[in-house]
Design a protein around this motif. Structure first.
Motif, PDB file in Angstrom:
ATOM      1  N   SER A 107       0.970  -1.075   0.002  1.00 25.95           N
ATOM      2  CA  SER A 107       0.070   0.065  -0.131  1.00 25.95           C
ATOM      3  C   SER A 107       1.022   1.318  -0.089  1.00 25.95           C
ATOM      4  O   SER A 107       1.956   1.437   0.527  1.00 25.95           O
ATOM      5  N   GLU A 143      -6.130  -0.534  -4.179  1.00 24.05           N
ATOM      6  CA  GLU A 143      -6.264  -0.623  -2.743  1.00 24.05           C
ATOM      7  C   GLU A 143      -7.495  -1.321  -2.073  1.00 24.05           C
ATOM      8  O   GLU A 143      -7.565  -1.968  -0.977  1.00 24.05           O
ATOM      9  N   ARG A 156      -7.305  -4.948  -2.688  1.00 15.14           N
ATOM     10  CA  ARG A 156      -6.396  -5.466  -1.929  1.00 15.14           C
ATOM     11  C   ARG A 156      -7.152  -5.832  -0.729  1.00 15.14           C
ATOM     12  O   ARG A 156      -6.660  -6.850   0.023  1.00 15.14           O
ATOM     13  N   ASN A 204      -4.407   6.081   1.102  1.00 16.02           N
ATOM     14  CA  ASN A 204      -3.271   5.412   0.839  1.00 16.02           C
ATOM     15  C   ASN A 204      -3.413   4.040   1.265  1.00 16.02           C
ATOM     16  O   ASN A 204      -2.824   2.976   0.670  1.00 16.02           O
ATOM     17  N   ARG A 205      -4.224   3.707   2.500  1.00 10.55           N
ATOM     18  CA  ARG A 205      -4.204   2.374   2.863  1.00 10.55           C
ATOM     19  C   ARG A 205      -5.464   2.233   3.982  1.00 10.55           C
ATOM     20  O   ARG A 205      -5.640   3.209   4.576  1.00 10.55           O
TER      21      ARG A 205
END
Length: 540
Positions: A54, A121, A124, A251-252
């Motif tokens: 990430s 993301e 994921r 971002n994550r």
């Protein structure tokens, strides 16, 4: 966040600054993904390593490092309101590489904020919690080719009647060790049984097959997929924000809370490589696998070998919570012929430190590993109350014959700690649970603590804790998570020193379990004896 295993060719504290396209050179079998890493000339990692990847995550940590960015929580709206955009449209990402800026995002409004969520993301967090599912996403109909769902299983187990069985077919590339994680059993069932989720996963290959661009020596693809319906799911994440905090780039994702799970009660899992002990031995296991050194190196360049069973490695896990989950267990088509039989007779007991995250193939020369990047936080401990059947029958005797008042039991799954397996029952299927009951009689009150040792793994007495005040009662409930952790750290023994500090030395008692001819199963006479011994200790 603290990643234990290392990437072989990356420097210490390697921060991921950007993520680009997937690509594959014509002389390679596996796909890579473009990454920009601070203080490294390396420009790509394997797509199978996506569970680790990430933006702003730090690999090869020598000190604990959180991803850069600001924390945010939001609720996902109806997907009909989602738009597609790119990283460039957001304007918050400073890394200006063309591949990074052209990556696809979902854009939507939530709580008065405009959210840009990279599609990769989200995929994921939903799907790529391990390298197996990352690899499977790029194969046509992989889930249908590797799994079969039996909706009418032939099962006569009265304690655990099965609604359906998920069979991993003989051709599966899915490592059997992933099924030791109850969270993975939930995830694979969620993928196979929720048609909306399965279609979403399948859309990855559809776009991949239609949109990848072929050049003379390489193929490339910009990741995208169709999301499942996630309306109402709560997200905890980190990312960049505009000065007025009206616009965010994620971002994550760190938590998904409220994922929809189909209404199924009991699921069995069968893998061609599961091997258990003979029935009623109390020692059923999913087989052995070679052990790895304490610290492992992930070889970014090598393919996986066909010569070993996958061993488990860990990355920083994304947490998830479902609205409900079933009871799950593995069962075995084959059994060991004797107690000394080994599943992998020709395998070494220790693997070398280098491992590969790719599926095994004939070119592979590095042992294959399975990445575990999943932390299922769904509260399903109540599903395992039946494991305390004898304990509750004993309390029922006290309630009926002595007028004892009992509270509703609190049941908590013991937490995972390090590489210890003590938090699981010896069959590797069910979590080991701690149950706490508040008991009142003649103006006196106690907590009774009981750990499920019905598998005969340990002999752990019932713990009695007297309650002297309302304040202590409230504070003790708050200490339960610490006690559960200390139980595991103390190798499934009561942490006497910790309890002495909490309660006072000599202020807590233990009542050994009633001996039985069958582990965890007591006759009525044995239950009566157990109740009388506990009665004497609390002096009713």
């Amino acid at each position: 966040m603290n990643q234990v295993d290392r990437f072989k060719t990356l420097p210490d504290n390697a921060r991921i600054q950007a993520i680009g396209n997937l690509f594959k050179y014509n002389d390679r079998k596996t796909w890579d993904i473009g990454v920009n890493i601070e203080n490294s000339t390396r420009k790509a990692l394997k797509f199978s390593q996506l569970p680790y990847l990430s933006r702003q995550v730090v690999l090869n940590q020598t000190v604990v490092a959180m991803p850069l960015g600001f924390p945010i929580e939001f609720v996902l709206p109806d997907r009909l309101s989602w738009q597609t955009a790119t990283v460039r449209d957001c304007g918050l990402v400073k890394f200006q590489s063309r591949d990074e800026q052209s990556q696809n995002c979902f854009k939507f409004e939530s709580g008065g904020k405009t959210i840009y969520l990279p599609q990769l993301e989200l995929a994921r967090a939903l799907f790529f919690t391990n390298n197996y599912l990352a690899n499977a996403a790029l194969i046509n109909s992989a889930l249908d080719l590797e799994f079969d769902v039996d909706h009418n299983p032939n099962n006569d187990d009265k304690e655990f009647p099965l609604d359906l069985v998920i069979n991993a077919l003989p051709t599966t590339q899915c490592p059997k060790i992933l099924f030791d994680n109850e969270g993975f059993r939930h995830q694979i069932a969620w993928l196979l049984l929720n048609s909306d989720v399965k279609n979403s996963f399948g859309s990855i290959y559809r776009y991949f097959s239609q949109e990848r661009v072929t050049a003379p020596n390489v193929e490339r693809w910009t990741f995208r997929f169709d999301p499942p319906q996630l309306e109402g799911v709560k997200v905890a994440a980190r990312g960049w924000k505009s000065a007025d905090e009206s616009t965010w780039f994620i971002n994550r994702i760190e938590l998904l809370d409220g994922l929809f799970f189909p209404d199924v009660s009991d699921i069995g899992y069968l893998h061609p490589n599961f091997i258990g002990s003979r029935p009623d031995s109390g020692k059923g296991k999913g087989g052995t696998y070679p052990q790895l050194p304490t610290q492992r190196e992930i070889d970014e360049n090598s393919d996986g070998s066909e010569d070993n069973e996958s061993a488990l490695i860990f990355c920083d896990a994304t947490q998830r919570i479902y609205n409900r989950v079933p009871r799950t267990r593995k069962f075995y088509a084959r059994h060991k012929t004797d107690s000394g039989a080994k599943e992998d007779k020709d395998q070494p007991s220790v693997l070398p430190p280098e491992v590969s995250t790719d599926d095994p193939n004939t070119r592979g020369d590095v042992p294959r590993a399975a990445v575990d990047g999943l932390d299922d936080q769904t509260d399903n401990a109540h599903l395992y109350l039946n494991k305390f059947d004898s304990f509750f029958k004993m309390l029922g005797v006290l309630e009926k014959e002595h007028g004892v008042k009992l509270s509703e039991p609190l049941i908590r799954k013991l937490p995972k700690y390090g590489y210890s397996k003590k938090h699981l029952m010896s069959n590797g299927d069910s979590p080991r649970c701690l149950v706490i009951v508040y008991l009142e009689y003649q103006k006196r009150s106690f907590f009774l603590l009981e750990v499920d040792t019905s598998d005969g793994k340990n002999s752990l007495a019932t713990k009695i804790v007297p309650v002297h005040s309302t304040k202590f009662k409230r504070e003790f409930w708050q200490e339960v998570p610490k006690i559960a952790l200390e139980l595991i750290r103390n190798k499934l023994s009561w942490p006497q020193e910790h309890l002495d500090k909490l309660i006072g030395k000599g202020n807590h008692k233990s009542v050994p379990h009633q001996k039985s001819k069958k582990n965890g199963r007591l006759s009525e006479v044995e239950i009566e004896k157990w109740g009388k011994r506990l009665q004497r200790e609390i002096d009713i």
